[in-house]
Design a protein around this motif. Structure first.
Motif, PDB file in Angstrom:
ATOM      1  N   ILE A  61       0.852  -1.190   0.000  1.00  0.00           N
ATOM      2  CA  ILE A  61       0.000   0.000   0.000  1.00  0.00           C
ATOM      3  C   ILE A  61       0.885   1.236   0.000  1.00  0.00           C
ATOM      4  O   ILE A  61       1.913   1.274   0.675  1.00  0.00           O
ATOM      5  CB  ILE A  61      -0.932   0.017   1.232  1.00  0.00           C
ATOM      6  N   TYR A  62       0.490   2.233  -0.773  1.00  0.00           N
ATOM      7  CA  TYR A  62       1.167   3.526  -0.741  1.00  0.00           C
ATOM      8  C   TYR A  62       0.106   4.616  -0.670  1.00  0.00           C
ATOM      9  O   TYR A  62      -1.090   4.334  -0.720  1.00  0.00           O
ATOM     10  CB  TYR A  62       2.108   3.703  -1.933  1.00  0.00           C
ATOM     11  N   ILE A  76       0.209  16.090  -6.945  1.00  0.00           N
ATOM     12  CA  ILE A  76      -0.030  14.770  -6.361  1.00  0.00           C
ATOM     13  C   ILE A  76       1.305  14.212  -5.905  1.00  0.00           C
ATOM     14  O   ILE A  76       2.218  14.021  -6.709  1.00  0.00           O
ATOM     15  CB  ILE A  76      -0.696  13.817  -7.373  1.00  0.00           C
ATOM     16  N   THR A  77       1.407  13.991  -4.604  1.00  0.00           N
ATOM     17  CA  THR A  77       2.628  13.423  -4.034  1.00  0.00           C
ATOM     18  C   THR A  77       2.352  11.977  -3.663  1.00  0.00           C
ATOM     19  O   THR A  77       1.461  11.698  -2.852  1.00  0.00           O
ATOM     20  CB  THR A  77       3.068  14.200  -2.776  1.00  0.00           C
ATOM     21  N   SER A  78       3.103  11.076  -4.259  1.00  0.00           N
ATOM     22  CA  SER A  78       3.013   9.659  -3.910  1.00  0.00           C
ATOM     23  C   SER A  78       4.076   9.376  -2.858  1.00  0.00           C
ATOM     24  O   SER A  78       5.232   9.779  -3.008  1.00  0.00           O
ATOM     25  CB  SER A  78       3.255   8.774  -5.136  1.00  0.00           C
ATOM     26  N   THR A 151      -8.588   5.385   4.835  1.00  0.00           N
ATOM     27  CA  THR A 151      -7.790   4.579   5.755  1.00  0.00           C
ATOM     28  C   THR A 151      -7.289   3.360   4.978  1.00  0.00           C
ATOM     29  O   THR A 151      -7.645   3.162   3.819  1.00  0.00           O
ATOM     30  CB  THR A 151      -8.627   4.101   6.961  1.00  0.00           C
ATOM     31  N   MET A 152      -6.505   2.538   5.631  1.00  0.00           N
ATOM     32  CA  MET A 152      -6.002   1.325   4.980  1.00  0.00           C
ATOM     33  C   MET A 152      -6.980   0.166   5.072  1.00  0.00           C
ATOM     34  O   MET A 152      -6.658  -0.950   4.699  1.00  0.00           O
ATOM     35  CB  MET A 152      -4.647   0.930   5.570  1.00  0.00           C
ATOM     36  N   ARG A 181      -1.028  -4.415   3.273  1.00  0.00           N
ATOM     37  CA  ARG A 181      -1.120  -3.360   4.294  1.00  0.00           C
ATOM     38  C   ARG A 181       0.232  -3.222   5.004  1.00  0.00           C
ATOM     39  O   ARG A 181       0.891  -4.215   5.298  1.00  0.00           O
ATOM     40  CB  ARG A 181      -2.211  -3.732   5.287  1.00  0.00           C
ATOM     41  N   ILE A 182       0.612  -1.969   5.282  1.00  0.00           N
ATOM     42  CA  ILE A 182       1.864  -1.696   5.996  1.00  0.00           C
ATOM     43  C   ILE A 182       1.557  -0.771   7.168  1.00  0.00           C
ATOM     44  O   ILE A 182       0.449  -0.255   7.290  1.00  0.00           O
ATOM     45  CB  ILE A 182       2.919  -1.051   5.075  1.00  0.00           C
TER      46      ILE A 182
END
Length: 189
Positions: A61-62, A76-78, A151-152, A181-182
């Protein structure tokens, strides 16, 4: 013989990609509200003609953070975990004539990219969003669908809607991944 070997090698290195659907088949969020869309979104699901369930099974996940500029473009910042650190990648997408659709700004900076668009397919602005991306890179057409969450946590209903929409665009289960998920700390939180 050499020519035949080169042709075979070219065929192996160029995947048989599913063609992107016509944009007329991809919905856009009605009455898109760009100010409400701002903020941090976690990428919970990805599908596309260059994704492969086995090859990308360890994808994590990012987060993408959307910041609206005065000219109505988005920075847009990844943010993603990379080699035990937190990495960032910034792009600007500028609005097109179609509300809820954006194109990559400063495209000439990105070698080989001829066209890159982002379309907000659906969102409730605070829990989920589904986006469609299409790019032409070195004369090849690529497309992907991203499922965002505030949320994740991925609900079964959101997962099913994502899978259904993905398949409606011609992709199969093999083209769908759900990143691992991290911890929040891995994304600089």
């Amino acid at each position: 013989a050499l020519l035949g070997a080169l042709q075979i090698q070219a065929q192996v290195s160029t995947p048989n990609l599913i063609r992107p659907p016509s944009l007329s088949k991809v919905p856009v969020q009605p009455h898109f509200k760009n100010k409400q869309f701002q903020g941090k979104w976690y990428v919970l699901g990805l599908s596309g003609n260059e994704f492969n369930k086995e090859k990308h099974s360890q994808f994590k996940i990012y987060a993408n953070t959307y910041k609206l500029n005065e000219d109505k473009s988005y920075n847009i910042t990844s943010t993603f975990a990379w080699n035990q650190t937190c990495a960032h990648w910034l792009r600007t997408f500028i609005p097109t004539a179609r509300r809820g659709q954006y194109s990559l700004g400063n495209i000439e900076r990105y070698t080989g990219i001829q066209m890159y668009i982002l379309r907000v397919v659906a969102t409730d602005y605070n829990q989920f969003a589904m986006l469609y991306f299409k790019k032409i890179f070195r004369n090849q057409e690529f497309f992907k669908i991203a499922l965002y969450g505030e949320t994740m946590d991925l609900t079964p209903e959101l997962k099913e809607n994502f899978i259904s929409f993905t398949k409606s665009l011609g992709l199969t289960d093999q083209h769908i991944i759900f990143p691992i998920r991290i911890g929040n700390h891995q994304l600089g939180r």
